[in-house]
Scaffold this motif. Structure first.
Motif, PDB file in Angstrom:
ATOM      1  N   LEU A  40       0.831  -1.203   0.000  1.00  0.00           N
ATOM      2  CA  LEU A  40       0.000   0.000   0.000  1.00  0.00           C
ATOM      3  C   LEU A  40       0.864   1.251   0.000  1.00  0.00           C
ATOM      4  N   PHE A  41       1.873   1.279   0.867  1.00  0.00           N
ATOM      5  CA  PHE A  41       2.737   2.453   0.942  1.00  0.00           C
ATOM      6  C   PHE A  41       3.537   2.635  -0.345  1.00  0.00           C
ATOM      7  N   ALA A  42       3.979   1.544  -0.949  1.00  0.00           N
ATOM      8  CA  ALA A  42       4.730   1.653  -2.207  1.00  0.00           C
ATOM      9  C   ALA A  42       3.835   2.198  -3.318  1.00  0.00           C
ATOM     10  N   TRP A  43       2.585   1.704  -3.383  1.00  0.00           N
ATOM     11  CA  TRP A  43       1.653   2.187  -4.405  1.00  0.00           C
ATOM     12  C   TRP A  43       1.276   3.647  -4.185  1.00  0.00           C
ATOM     13  N   LEU A  44       1.246   4.101  -2.940  1.00  0.00           N
ATOM     14  CA  LEU A  44       0.913   5.501  -2.663  1.00  0.00           C
ATOM     15  C   LEU A  44       2.122   6.418  -2.811  1.00  0.00           C
ATOM     16  N   MET A  45       3.298   5.938  -2.427  1.00  0.00           N
ATOM     17  CA  MET A  45       4.502   6.772  -2.441  1.00  0.00           C
ATOM     18  C   MET A  45       4.964   7.093  -3.858  1.00  0.00           C
ATOM     19  N   GLY A  46       4.882   6.121  -4.761  1.00  0.00           N
ATOM     20  CA  GLY A  46       5.340   6.353  -6.132  1.00  0.00           C
ATOM     21  C   GLY A  46       4.650   7.524  -6.806  1.00  0.00           C
ATOM     22  N   LEU A  82      12.997  13.421  -7.646  1.00  0.00           N
ATOM     23  CA  LEU A  82      11.685  13.029  -7.134  1.00  0.00           C
ATOM     24  C   LEU A  82      10.896  12.227  -8.166  1.00  0.00           C
ATOM     25  N   MET A  83      10.948  12.657  -9.418  1.00  0.00           N
ATOM     26  CA  MET A  83      10.207  11.948 -10.458  1.00  0.00           C
ATOM     27  C   MET A  83      10.785  10.554 -10.705  1.00  0.00           C
ATOM     28  N   ILE A  84      12.105  10.444 -10.706  1.00  0.00           N
ATOM     29  CA  ILE A  84      12.743   9.137 -10.875  1.00  0.00           C
ATOM     30  C   ILE A  84      12.433   8.237  -9.686  1.00  0.00           C
ATOM     31  N   ALA A  85      12.481   8.789  -8.479  1.00  0.00           N
ATOM     32  CA  ALA A  85      12.146   8.003  -7.287  1.00  0.00           C
ATOM     33  C   ALA A  85      10.698   7.538  -7.337  1.00  0.00           C
ATOM     34  N   GLY A  86       9.803   8.382  -7.827  1.00  0.00           N
ATOM     35  CA  GLY A  86       8.399   7.992  -7.969  1.00  0.00           C
ATOM     36  C   GLY A  86       8.229   6.849  -8.957  1.00  0.00           C
ATOM     37  N   LEU A  87       8.915   6.933 -10.093  1.00  0.00           N
ATOM     38  CA  LEU A  87       8.838   5.852 -11.074  1.00  0.00           C
ATOM     39  C   LEU A  87       9.438   4.562 -10.526  1.00  0.00           C
ATOM     40  N   CYS A  88      10.543   4.674  -9.797  1.00  0.00           N
ATOM     41  CA  CYS A  88      11.152   3.484  -9.175  1.00  0.00           C
ATOM     42  C   CYS A  88      10.216   2.878  -8.137  1.00  0.00           C
TER      43      CYS A  88
END
Length: 118
Positions: A40-46, A82-88
């Motif tokens: 859940l946190f991974a799906w929300l954080m990205g 931030l955008m790269i971290a979101g995609l990762c």
């Protein structure tokens, strides 16, 4: 960032931090399965990380062209990070859920130390 146009980011920033922290703590209490909570946190954080630069550009009115003209390359670097971290984060969440869903028929799921199922 959303409070900049209201002219009072100083008091709303800590309040927003407390509100989001309370929501995360509540989710941790309500969802007892660590695997589901992590997913859940991974799906929300990205998406949240990916959206931060877009929100900043929208609310501040300063895009990358203006930042370059003002010599603020650090803003662009942080936005890209931030955008790269979101995609990762999205890739990690997707690959983790895809691995969990694909299980050969009739195979028991165990730990690596148990060896192959018979």
């Amino acid at each position: 960032m959303a409070t900049y146009p209201a002219g009072d980011p100083v008091s709303w920033t800590p309040l927003a931090f407390v509100i989001v922290s309370a929501v995360v703590i509540l989710a941790g209490i309500l969802i007892s399965n660590p695997g589901r909570l992590g997913s859940l946190f991974a799906w929300l954080m990205g998406p949240a990380l990916f959206a931060l630069p877009i929100v900043r550009m929208t609310l501040s009115g300063q895009g990358w062209n203006e930042a370059l003209a003002a010599g603020k390359v650090d803003v662009i670097a942080i936005d890209l990070c931030l955008m790269i971290a979101g995609l990762c984060g999205l890739w990690f969440a997707w690959s983790k859920s895809a691995r969990r869903q694909v299980k050969p028929a009739g195979q028991q799921v165990g730990t690596l130390s148990e060896g192959p199922a018979e």
